[in-house]
Enzyme design. Structure first.
Site, short mmCIF file in Angstrom:
data_model
loop_
_atom_site.label_atom_id
_atom_site.label_comp_id
_atom_site.label_asym_id
_atom_site.label_seq_id
_atom_site.Cartn_x
_atom_site.Cartn_y
_atom_site.Cartn_z
CG HIS A 126 -1.66 1.30 1.37
ND1 HIS A 126 -2.75 1.64 0.60
CD2 HIS A 126 -1.40 2.39 2.13
CE1 HIS A 126 -3.14 2.85 0.90
NE2 HIS A 126 -2.34 3.34 1.83
CB CYS A 141 -1.77 -3.09 -20.22
SG CYS A 141 -2.42 -4.75 -20.05
#
Ligand code: PEP
Ligand code: MG
Length: 585
Positions: free
Chosen positions: A189, A503
């Site tokens: 995170h 991608c």
């Protein structure tokens, strides 16, 4: 000097602010028998105070923050009802006759220890919540001033064990120069948040919280992963000049924001951003990408406490991103759990964590209860912008057809309720399994577009686990086998008249850009911060040069020969490339 994981590029120089360090001087004493009840009452008062604070923050977050942030604090409030806090801690205070703050820390640390041993991404996310709540209770017991990052009043570098979503939600971003943490990886995170906010960060440093004192002068190099504590003046000067070069480099790329990605001979290509959390959309816009080429939706599921995120919640998130990006496209990739992406609250089958197991579309096809709400949410959001839908990990036409059949079912559900959606939404798939690449001519007949996922395509074609640190030297994007699979797929797409993008990480590597262009890709989607560099390179090339480089690369035999050639040619044309690489790493 300490060395950690380079998580977000740039150099930060500033005063250290140690966050969550109260355990250093946490009081530890024995309570007199006659005062046990009073000690338990003191703990319960601190719990009440903590609840009041969390309700206040939650209210604030409903007004000022995203729904995601509001949910974090909602989860913290729920955690206060947990038997660990309600029953276990008072019992433990009584049994051990130790002070409340010591017991709160001990009980929560023990639980966190047990959870950490399970090596589970979802549960390790919960350990951060447990730490957050325990920290608030301890602060209230100690009657200290509230310790959160919303009270920062000067520019600092935050030094912490790790930063939780709650910490970063409250943080006064204008005062944060950088992060350095003991824990974390490039996909934790803290790292994702640092990149989204464009704050230099080094994570996974192990012991930084014990090496640094509040107010120490700290240098963070988020490109090399180095952290220096109280360095000599001459070293400070050298980092100041590196910082200036980095900022200058960023500024020089800033002017590209509104320019198209077009070659000297007028060939244009779409450049898009990859995102994992909604907060990254600002960075996509800021860096001049003209769309989102990959919205990885796993994180919405991974951070969920229980079950799956509701259709309504997903609809709001997808709708927000479509509205923010409109009229540019947002390609939402359906859930790709499994392999390296877990959500253990869903209690999926045992082999879900295997790269060769029940991951991605295979899992979704087995679990329409999980898949259909997501499909309905994406469809509903498609009424509000330019959304396209993309299925991950497809290995053949049957899987693609089954996925489309479920999408039809989701459409019918909405039709029955007369809920609007874009009837002719574009449906594409990722090409990341060699079997899909080799049957791309068949797939192209029934798809609207392809996007090549090189992270997985390389792993599966070379039999090299993408996360295995010991064999990274064998993970070769420029292996002739990989290049052939890519070229074959591009040709198949174009022969069938559909567009094709890429991608995977390879799409954002400036060294690769000439041959990706030369092979004929129509779109490149990458980490938003890579967009300006890639755009600059494209604007300095001709398509003809790129095609010649590609042809030569295909005549070579080994990954090393190809890499040396491509790197050498690109360097000759763009000597700045070396600076880019050293500044960005
Ligand atoms: C890929 O495999 O290249 C890709 C973009 O998907 P992910 O990294 O999410 O597996
Ligand atoms: Mg993939």
């Amino acid at each position: 000097m300490l060395k950690g994981v380079a998580a977000s590029p740039g150099v930060a120089i500033g005063k250290a602010f140690l966050f969550y360090h109260e355990d250093v001087d946490l009081p530890h004493y024995t309570i007199d028998e006659s005062k046990i009840d009073a000690e338990i009452a003191r703990f319960q008062d601190a719990m009440k105070q903590t609840r009041r604070e969390l309700l206040d923050i939650q209210k604030k977050s409903e007004e000022e923050m995203t729904e995601v942030h509001a949910r974090i604090f909602q989860a913290h409030i729920l955690l206060l009802e947990d038997p660990m806090f309600v029953d276990e801690i008072p019992i433990e205070i009584e049994k051990s006759r130790k002070n409340a703050e010591y017991i709160v820390k001990k009980v929560t640390d023990d639980l966190v220890d047990q959870l950490s041993k399970l090596q589970d991404e979802y549960l390790s996310g919960r350990t951060i919540d447990i730490h957050d709540v325990a920290r608030r209770i301890i602060h209230n017991l100690l009657e200290k001033e509230r310790l959160d990052l919303s009270t920062l009043s000067e520019e600092v570098i935050i030094i912490a064990q790790d930063l939780s979503p709650a910490d970063t939600a409250l943080m006064k971003k204008e005062y944060v120069l950088g992060f350095a943490t003991n824990f974390g990886s490039r996909t934790s995170h803290t790292a994702i948040m640092a990149r989204a906010l464009e704050i230099p960060a080094v994570v996974g440093l192990g012991t930084i919280t014990s090496e640094v004192k509040n107010g120490d002068l700290v240098i963070i190099d988020g490109s090399s992963g180095e952290v220096l504590v109280n360095p000599e003046e001459s070293i400070i000067q050298s980092y100041i000049s590196k910082q200036e070069r980095f900022l200058e480099f960023e500024r020089s790329l800033d002017v590209l924001r509104d320019l198209p990605a077009v070659t000297i001979d007028n060939h244009s290509i779409d450049l898009a951003g990859n995102i994992e959390i909604p907060e990254e959309i600002d960075s996509v816009l800021h860096h001049g990408a003209n769309g989102i080429g990959l919205y990885r939706t796993e994180f919405i599921y991974i951070r969920q406490k229980e079950g799956i995120p509701s259709e309504e919640e997903q609809y709001q998130l997808y709708k927000d991103s479509a509205e923010k990006m409109a009229p540019n496209p947002v390609i939402i990739r359906t859930l790709d759990l499994g392999g390296d992406k877990f959500a253990s609250q869903l209690q999926l089958s045992d082999d879900v964590d295997s790269m060769l197991g029940l991951r991605g579309i295979r899992l979704c096809l087995q679990r329409p209860d999980i898949f259909l709400p997501q499909l309905r949410a994406i469809l509903r959001a498609s009424a509000h912008g330019n959304i396209k839908i993309m299925f991950p990990m497809v290995s053949g036409i049957e899987e693609f057809r089954q996925a489309k059949a479920l999408l039809d079912q989701a459409k019918k559900d909405l039709d029955q309720k007369e809920i609007p959606y874009k009837q002719d939404i574009e449906i594409g798939l990722m090409i990341e399994v060699p079997a899909a690449a080799m049957t791309s001519d068949i797939l192209a007949r029934e798809a609207d577009f392809f996007s090549i996922g090189t992270n997985d395509l390389i792993q599966y074609s070379l039999a090299i686990h993408r996360g295995n640190q010991g064999i990274t030297h064998l993970y070769e994007p420029l292996h002739p086998a990989v290049l052939r699979l890519i070229r074959y797929t591009i040709d198949a797409a174009h022969n069938a008249g559909i567009w094709i993008g890429m991608c995977g990480e390879m799409a954002g590597d400036p060294v690769m850009v000439p041959i990706l262009l030369g092979m004929g890709l129509d779109e490149l989607s990458m980490s938003p911060t890579a967009v300006p560099e890639v755009k600059k390179l494209i604007r300095s090339l001709t398509l003809k040069e790129a095609q010649e480089m590609t042809q030569k690369a295909f005549s070579l035999s080994t990954p090393w020969e190809i890499e040396s050639y491509v790197y050498g040619e690109t360097m000759k044309k763009f000597p700045e490339l070396l600076t880019w690489i050293s500044l960005r790493a």
